[in-house]
Every structure is written in C-alpha cells, then in structure tokens.
Motif scaffolding. Structure first.
Motif, PDB file in Angstrom:
ATOM      1  N   ASN A 173      38.846  26.062 -14.832  1.00  0.00           N
ATOM      2  CA  ASN A 173      38.231  27.186 -14.567  1.00  0.00           C
ATOM      3  C   ASN A 173      36.666  27.119 -14.854  1.00  0.00           C
ATOM      4  O   ASN A 173      36.124  25.938 -15.588  1.00  0.00           O
ATOM      5  CB  ASN A 173      38.801  28.497 -15.115  1.00  0.00           C
ATOM      6  N   VAL A 174      35.690  28.100 -14.556  1.00  0.00           N
ATOM      7  CA  VAL A 174      34.404  28.104 -14.952  1.00  0.00           C
ATOM      8  C   VAL A 174      34.072  27.984 -16.325  1.00  0.00           C
ATOM      9  O   VAL A 174      33.073  27.301 -16.713  1.00  0.00           O
ATOM     10  CB  VAL A 174      33.875  29.044 -14.175  1.00  0.00           C
ATOM     11  N   SER A 175      35.018  28.607 -17.248  1.00  0.00           N
ATOM     12  CA  SER A 175      34.766  28.342 -18.581  1.00  0.00           C
ATOM     13  C   SER A 175      34.867  27.140 -19.103  1.00  0.00           C
ATOM     14  O   SER A 175      34.010  26.789 -20.105  1.00  0.00           O
ATOM     15  CB  SER A 175      35.645  29.603 -19.184  1.00  0.00           C
ATOM     16  N   ASP A 176      35.870  26.209 -18.590  1.00  0.00           N
ATOM     17  CA  ASP A 176      35.937  25.035 -19.137  1.00  0.00           C
ATOM     18  C   ASP A 176      34.733  24.205 -18.576  1.00  0.00           C
ATOM     19  O   ASP A 176      34.171  23.178 -19.126  1.00  0.00           O
ATOM     20  CB  ASP A 176      37.118  24.270 -18.363  1.00  0.00           C
ATOM     21  N   LEU A 177      34.274  24.619 -17.281  1.00  0.00           N
ATOM     22  CA  LEU A 177      33.012  23.803 -16.838  1.00  0.00           C
ATOM     23  C   LEU A 177      31.621  23.937 -17.717  1.00  0.00           C
ATOM     24  O   LEU A 177      31.018  23.108 -18.006  1.00  0.00           O
ATOM     25  CB  LEU A 177      32.715  24.299 -15.494  1.00  0.00           C
ATOM     26  N   LEU A 178      31.412  25.290 -17.943  1.00  0.00           N
ATOM     27  CA  LEU A 178      30.331  25.925 -19.043  1.00  0.00           C
ATOM     28  C   LEU A 178      30.126  25.056 -20.173  1.00  0.00           C
ATOM     29  O   LEU A 178      29.104  24.757 -20.587  1.00  0.00           O
ATOM     30  CB  LEU A 178      30.283  27.288 -18.890  1.00  0.00           C
ATOM     31  N   GLU A 179      31.217  24.981 -20.732  1.00  0.00           N
ATOM     32  CA  GLU A 179      31.443  24.099 -22.203  1.00  0.00           C
ATOM     33  C   GLU A 179      30.753  22.765 -22.183  1.00  0.00           C
ATOM     34  O   GLU A 179      30.447  22.103 -23.096  1.00  0.00           O
ATOM     35  CB  GLU A 179      32.813  24.166 -22.724  1.00  0.00           C
TER      36      GLU A 179
ATOM     37  N   PRO B 151      34.040  37.159 -19.424  1.00  0.00           N
ATOM     38  CA  PRO B 151      34.589  35.963 -20.006  1.00  0.00           C
ATOM     39  C   PRO B 151      36.177  36.075 -19.033  1.00  0.00           C
ATOM     40  O   PRO B 151      36.713  34.958 -18.783  1.00  0.00           O
ATOM     41  CB  PRO B 151      35.366  36.490 -21.544  1.00  0.00           C
ATOM     42  N   THR B 152      36.665  37.242 -18.595  1.00  0.00           N
ATOM     43  CA  THR B 152      38.011  37.142 -17.649  1.00  0.00           C
ATOM     44  C   THR B 152      37.419  36.557 -16.242  1.00  0.00           C
ATOM     45  O   THR B 152      38.175  35.611 -15.744  1.00  0.00           O
ATOM     46  CB  THR B 152      38.535  38.606 -17.575  1.00  0.00           C
ATOM     47  N   ILE B 153      36.213  36.812 -15.913  1.00  0.00           N
ATOM     48  CA  ILE B 153      35.794  36.538 -14.570  1.00  0.00           C
ATOM     49  C   ILE B 153      35.657  34.718 -14.671  1.00  0.00           C
ATOM     50  O   ILE B 153      35.988  34.290 -13.650  1.00  0.00           O
ATOM     51  CB  ILE B 153      34.392  37.020 -14.329  1.00  0.00           C
ATOM     52  N   LEU B 154      35.041  34.443 -15.636  1.00  0.00           N
ATOM     53  CA  LEU B 154      34.680  32.976 -15.845  1.00  0.00           C
ATOM     54  C   LEU B 154      36.068  32.181 -15.990  1.00  0.00           C
ATOM     55  O   LEU B 154      36.386  31.082 -15.566  1.00  0.00           O
ATOM     56  CB  LEU B 154      33.958  32.676 -17.030  1.00  0.00           C
TER      57      LEU B 154
END
Length: 779
Positions: free
Chosen positions: A135-141, A179-182
């Motif tokens: 997901n996008v959270s994984d990408l942002l890190e 956070p849920t969106i990401l």
C-alpha cells in the motif's frame, strides 16, 4: 555586425513522445552533436510534457541524440540549422521503450528513480518498490526524506504537519483518517510521488513541513491491461487487490478494488514524577493492547478524449473502514517512599466504522496557440463515522470504580473546485494562474455516560460530553512565473488565501468565527552545470492552520490520568523554509546534497501540563520559536550493471524549540537516514533490504529518542515475468519503539509506545495486458 552564433536560425524546438498521438516523455535528454566529429555542441532537458528548446545554436549540420532511462537511444542525422531560418521545429520525436515484447506490455527499462525538478523531487515508483509494498504507507517509508510516525502519519525530515495530496487534490477528500487512507490505497496504482520541502505557490500553502503529492497511474494503452495481488500475513494481516484498464479509440475505462485485514498489538509504559504538589508522587502506567481493522477501497474512472486538445475524466472512489481496539492499562500512584497511594486497572473496549465516497470531474483543454492549456478539477466528498467505547475501571478502592460508555457520531462533506491556466508567453517563459476553493463541514458528537451504581443505569455526563460543529471555507488565488535559459531557471510565485472557520460549541451554546488572510511567496532558482547536474536555491513561506480536532474543546478521558483537549484559541503557524542544493542524477545513479533551514516563531505543538493530583492535560498551543537547520542528501546508485541497486537519504541537523512564556529551551543535534538495497540473484530471484533510523530530536518539553526500523524481502519472477511471488518481513528486530523524555519545573516523565508484532507476509502478483495500435501515457 552580429555574432553568427546568435544569428537568426539558431533555435531548435521539438517534443519527445513515446508513440504517435501519445503524450510527451518527461525529462528526456536531448543532445546536439557536431556532424563532423560527433562532439557535443549543445543540448537541453525536456520538460514534464516532453517539450524542449535549444537556443543560440551556430548554423550548420548536426546529429541529434535523444536518451531517457527505460527507452532506446534515438539518433537523428542531418539536422540542419540555417542562418536564414528564425526557428527550426522538429515536431514530435518518437522514442521506443526498451525490450518491448510483441503484443505484451513488458518493459525492462525503468525511469530514473529520482528526478530533481526546479521546486520538487520526483520519485518514480519502480518495480522493485512495488514488489516490496502492498500500500501507499509501505511506499512512503522508502521515499527519501519521508518517514512515518507511530500512528502512520507521514513526516518530512522527521517532522509532521505535512500536506498529503492525491493527484493534486487534498487527501481528506478520500476520508478523514489519513493513515487509514494510505494503508487502503494499493501500491500498484501509484506512478510516482512528488516531495516538496519548499513548494511553489501552485500548491497548498498549508503544511509547515512540506507537501507530498501522490500521483496515480493514468493509462492510455490501447486494449486491456491490469493485475491482481494477494498477500497473506501472520496474525491475520491479509490484503488483496485488483485493477483493470481498457481503452478503445477515444474512450478509456479503469477500475480497481482492494481489501485489507490488519491486526497490530502494542505495549505502553509511562513513569511520571509529580513535582507540583507538596507531597511529590510517582505515576506508573503499564499496559498492552491491540488494534484490529478491515477496510475496503474501490475506484472507477472513465476518460474520453474528444480530440487531441480536449479531454474529460470522471471518477468515483469509495472506502469503508471498520476497527476495534482493546487495551488493559494498570495505573499505580506511589509516594516517593514507595508506598502505594492508589491503584486501578482500566479496561477499554472500542469499535467503530466509517465510510467515504468521492466524486470527481476533470476537464483539460489545450489551445492551438503555443500550447496554452486550461485545467478544471472538481471533487465532492461525503462520509461519516460512528463508534462506541466501553470503559471498566477496577480497583480495591470504591471511589476509583468506574463504568462508562462513550458514543461517537461524525458526519462530514466537502467540495473542492480548481481551475488553472498555463500560458507559454515565449518558448522560455511560462505564466500559470489559478483559482481554488474548498468548503467543508464537520459535525461531531461525543456523548459520555456514567453508571449510577445505586440505580444500575447509565446517566449522561455533560461535563465531558461535547457536540461540536465545524465549517471552513478556503478561497485561493495563485500565480507563478517561470523563466528558462540554456543555463538558468527561475520560478517565482505568490499565493493569496482567504480562510474562514466557523466553530460552534453546540453543547455549551458558544459559537465564533475566525478569519485569516495569508500571503505565501515562493522563489526557486536553478543553474545547470552540465547535462544532468544543477544547483538550486529555494524559498517558501508556509502556513499551518489549526485543524478541527486541534480546536475541538472536547475532553478525552479515555485515560483519566492523561486527559486531552482541543484549544479553540489556536492561531496559525507561519514557517519560513529555505534550501540550497546540488543534484546530479544519471542513468546509473546520482545524488542530491542540500543545506536547509526552517524557522517558525509561533509554532503549534502539543503542551502537557499537570495539576496537583498528578493528572496531566495535553493540548495544542502556540508555544514560541522552532528552528531546524542542517545538511541532507539523497542518492541512488547501480553496481555491477543491474545486479545491485541502492538508494537512500541521510541528514544531520540541529533542532531547537524555545519559548520564554512556556519556559522551554530545548536544543539538540540529530541525524537520520534510510537505505534501500535491491540485489539481482540467479533464477530470476531478487532480494531487498530496507533500514531507517530517525535520530533523537528536540520536542516542546523534552526529547524524542531515535527509532530504528529494518525490513527485508525476496521475490521471484514467474510465468515469463507476468507474475511475481515475494516474501517480506517488516520490523525484523521489533525495534519500532517510540520513547520520549519530558522535563519541566512541575514534572518529569519517561514514556514508551511500541508495536510488538512483526509483520510477515507472502504475496503473489499477476499482471496482464496487450498493446495494439498506440502507445502509453503515464502521467
């Protein structure tokens, strides 16, 4: 007599495209070689639309070389610049993707991961990052200079207050919980991520730390293509997603759906010494808990190209989230001699759900004259959420026994309208103007009930309940002017925003409004040093306006020894941001070092105070001066061909938080960095490793310790590289621990919050697609 080098006829213009009728190839390098010996005579880098201009060319015969990462190099002989011609227009120059199989979308080459534009860094999401991200959270890190805090909110250079956009639109159009969106947005829908630490006036003036714009894929491939992904993880952490795109003629349709089941467990410790009362005491808290959730995300889009100049796109996004939380927190208060004064255990059982739907309509018109362009974007979003919490407080002391219920209800909607016009005044100068408006409303009810032990029924508690109405309206106009020469680039802008807040504390019959008029000037200067290297100097003024939750005076007593409340008297925070940097990104790697400085004299931050009973109150306040400055660099490099790819970032900086009124003076040096490595192994295996460290930094009343995170994975290509199977481990050492130390004249405090389950998952991904006539357009 005029110098022949500057005589008429010394200008070449053109556009680099991927195929007939396709959009331009961003940032392609165009080199002009002398026909006699192939020496470099001049050159240029195409802009985001593939358009380039080479000026002041000596009349003569040349060879043109066009290169870009992921594309075959194209040579064009017999380029003639005549003295009698004012300008030579080469039209569209078509370059082909590398190693494109017949009838299949299989492109071996990838764009350079990092592209340094005049006012932002563009991070292209390659197949390695997609294979190790759900997901996008994984990408942002994995993005240089970006990290996530303990709640999953993005940070830039270790600081929050970041504006997150999706395709240039506010992310809160997709829901209220970022956070849920990401976490629910699938990674394979993302084309690139733009990071702006000193954004131009075109972007929102909010966000003291900067702006992150997440750009989704807009396929123009004729035919059908798509993919599906299934990930199975330990402790019931699973997710699945699928997407499909179809295009025939002028019509394109795309759809995607994803679902996620998440489960996280944590522990929490806190020790606070109360120094304000005559009889000093120590509060100790130890607890564990778990958060479970499910979310669903769906997206359907339709685009229609009336002709080469006019296009229309409409879309609908829907998301739904369900969550449940359990916690068990032991509270013990002792005297300094160790005698226990009181002790109780507080059990919390909460659950909630929410949904959001967003409708969008975008129109783009290009004019025949000099590529004038008009864009109109609109979005309407509505949603709601509700929840309930049950608190059971157990103790041998009767006065500490509690049974409480909390019921929450939230309704929201927002409208976003944007129009901007791009006017290329000359081949080297562009004016862009725009108008934007955003209106939103939020109605929030928190009702608290206490158990009456005599009657056995629950009674409403008005002192800690709250009905809160909130509306805001933002009207913005901006203008940016860009000027480019062979060596210099400049973009100056001004953004004017009229911001209105209407706050209605319905439960106490108190309403008031706030009005802010803000000016946000920006300036970016670049100087080319070579084909791929440049230096730049950027400045931007940013404003952080108080959010609804920060203003809401509702008192959260879910933890009765650490209560929280909003502050309706908050004022905006203004930050000056400056950056001076160098960048050189080539096909095999590069780096971008910079010096930066952020300064705010009315920073919004959390302040904790304590009363004589040892209960703390936390709320946001304008405390005083925040200053950070230091050195940062990102880098990317290939070794042994494509066997090893490394990218990352690092920074060393000074952070200071000073407030005479609040008696705060914290200053410290810190360092942070992350590193990604991808290794090609035999038999189509690839391994990856990711490490991130956010060093200790000064916060309002103390320091936050450093946080270390390590992830790893391995994957294998299958089915003629149409499929990928991967195994990933996140937080290998269970080191994602957030510790802080606070010290004031009235208390000292040490605290810890840590996720205690590492995430292990096995993921299978399958891609399909065919190309007929036409090419691709990845915006």
């Amino acid at each position: 007599m005029p110098n022949p080098r500057f005589a008429e006829g010394g200008k070449l213009v053109g556009k680099v495209v991927e195929g007939p009728g396709a959009a331009g190839v961003s940032f392609a390098t165009v080199a002009l070689l002398a026909a006699r010996d192939s020496s470099l005579a001049s050159g240029a880098v195409a802009d985001e639309n593939g358009v380039f201009t080479i000026a002041n060319v000596t009349p003569g015969n040349y060879i043109m070389r066009v290169t870009n990462m992921g594309y075959e190099t194209r040579y064009m002989p017999n380029i003639r610049v005549a003295t009698e011609a004012n300008m030579t227009d080469l039209g569209n120059i078509v370059i082909k993707p590398e190693a494109q199989k017949l009838n299949e979308v299989t492109i071996k080459g990838e764009k350079s991961m990092i592209v340094d534009d005049i006012d932002k860094k563009i991070v292209n999401i390659g197949k390695d990052m997609l294979a190790t991200s759900n997901n996008v959270s994984d990408l942002l890190e994995k993005v240089p200079a970006v990290s996530l805090d303990e709640n999953g909110n993005p940070q830039v250079r270790g600081k929050g207050n970041v504006v997150v956009l999706i395709d240039g639109k506010p992310s809160n159009l997709y829901g209220s919980d970022l956070p849920t969106i990401l976490q629910s947005f699938p990674a394979n829908l993302i084309e690139r991520i733009d990071v702006m630490t000193t954004p131009s006036a075109k972007y929102e003036g909010e966000g003291a730390s900067g702006v992150i714009d997440i750009i989704t894929k807009k396929t123009r491939i004729r035919g059908t293509n798509g993919g599906m992904r299934l990930s199975l993880g330990n402790r019931n952490n699973h997710n699945a997603s699928g997407n499909i795109s179809y295009r025939a003629g002028k019509l394109g349709v795309n759809a995607s759906v994803s679902g996620q089941n998440r489960n996280m467990i944590w522990k929490r410790n806190l020790t606070r010494q109360n120094l304000i009362s005559e009889n000093a005491s120590v509060l100790e808290q130890n607890g564990t808990g778990g958060n479970k959730g499910r979310n669903l995300f769906g997206r359907v889009g339709v685009n229609y190209d009336f002709n080469e100049k006019n296009s229309l796109e409409a879309g609908v996004n829907y998301s739904r989230d369900q969550s449940s939380n359990l916690s068990n927190l032991l509270n013990r208060t002792s005297g300094l001699q160790g005698i226990v004064l009181e002790e109780f255990t507080r059990l919390n059982n909460s659950k909630g759900s929410g949904d959001n739907v967003n409708f969008s309509l975008d129109f783009r018109k290009k004019f025949a004259e000099k590529d004038h362009q008009l864009n109109f974007n609109s979005s309407y979003s509505l949603g709601g959420s509700d929840g309930e919490s049950y608190y059971n407080q157990e103790s041998v002391i009767d006065s500490l026994l509690r049974n409480q219920q909390n019921f929450r209800d939230n309704k929201r909607h927002s409208l976003y309208l944007n129009s901007d016009y791009t006017w290329p005044i000359t081949d080297k100068s562009t004016l862009e103007v725009g108008l934007r408006s955003r209106m939103s409303s939020n109605d929030n009810t928190n009702a608290f009930y206490d158990l009456n032990r005599e009657t056995g029924s629950y009674t409403f508690n008005p002192s800690i309940s709250n009905v809160f109405g909130y509306k805001d309206a933002t009207y913005t106009g901006f203008m940016t002017f860009s000027q480019k020469t062979d060596l210099w680039g400049m973009r100056a802008g001004l953004r004017v925003t009229d911001y209105n807040q209407d706050i209605n504390q319905i439960s106490i019959n108190k309403a008031f409004g706030v009005h802010f008029l803000t000016l946000v000037p920006t300036l970016a200067l670049t100087r080319k040093l070579g084909e791929t290297s440049q230096v730049k100097l950027n400045y931007s003024r940013r404003v952080q306006r108080p959010e609804a939750d920060w203003l809401n005076p509702y008192t959260d007593v879910s933890d009765p020894r650490n209560i929280q409340s909003g502050n309706p008297n908050l004022r905006p925070e203004f930050t000056h941001k400056a950056e001076m940097g160098y960048s050189n990104y080539e096909a095999n790697g590069g780096w971008g070092p910079s010096l930066f400085m952020d300064y705010s004299n009315n920073a919004i931050t959390r302040i904790r105070t304590i009363d004589e009973t040892g209960v703390s109150l936390t709320r946001f306040d304008n405390v005083g001066r925040e200053l950070s400055y230091g050195f940062e660099t990102d880098f990317t490099q290939k070794f042994f061909g494509d066997v090893l790819k490394v990218n990352g970032s690092g920074r060393v900086y000074r952070s200071e938080v000073v407030s005479t009124v609040a008696q705060i003076d914290n200053r410290t040096w810190s360092y942070s960095g992350n590193l990604n490595a991808f290794v090609t192994l035999p038999l189509d295996f690839r391994a990856s490793a990711y490490v991130n460290y956010e060093g200790p930094r000064a916060i309002a009343q103390g320091t936050r310790e450093g946080v270390f995170i390590a992830n790893m994975g391995i994957r294998k290509e299958l089915l003629e590289k149409k499929a990928t199977i991967s195994f990933n481990v996140q937080d290998i050492f269970l080191s994602r621990a957030y510790k802080s130390q606070l010290a004031t004249a009235t208390y000292t405090q040490n605290s810890l919050w840590q996720q205690t389950n590492r995430l292990v998952n096995l993921t299978f991904q399958y891609r399909f697609g065919k190309i007929s006539a036409g090419g691709g357009d990845d915006a």
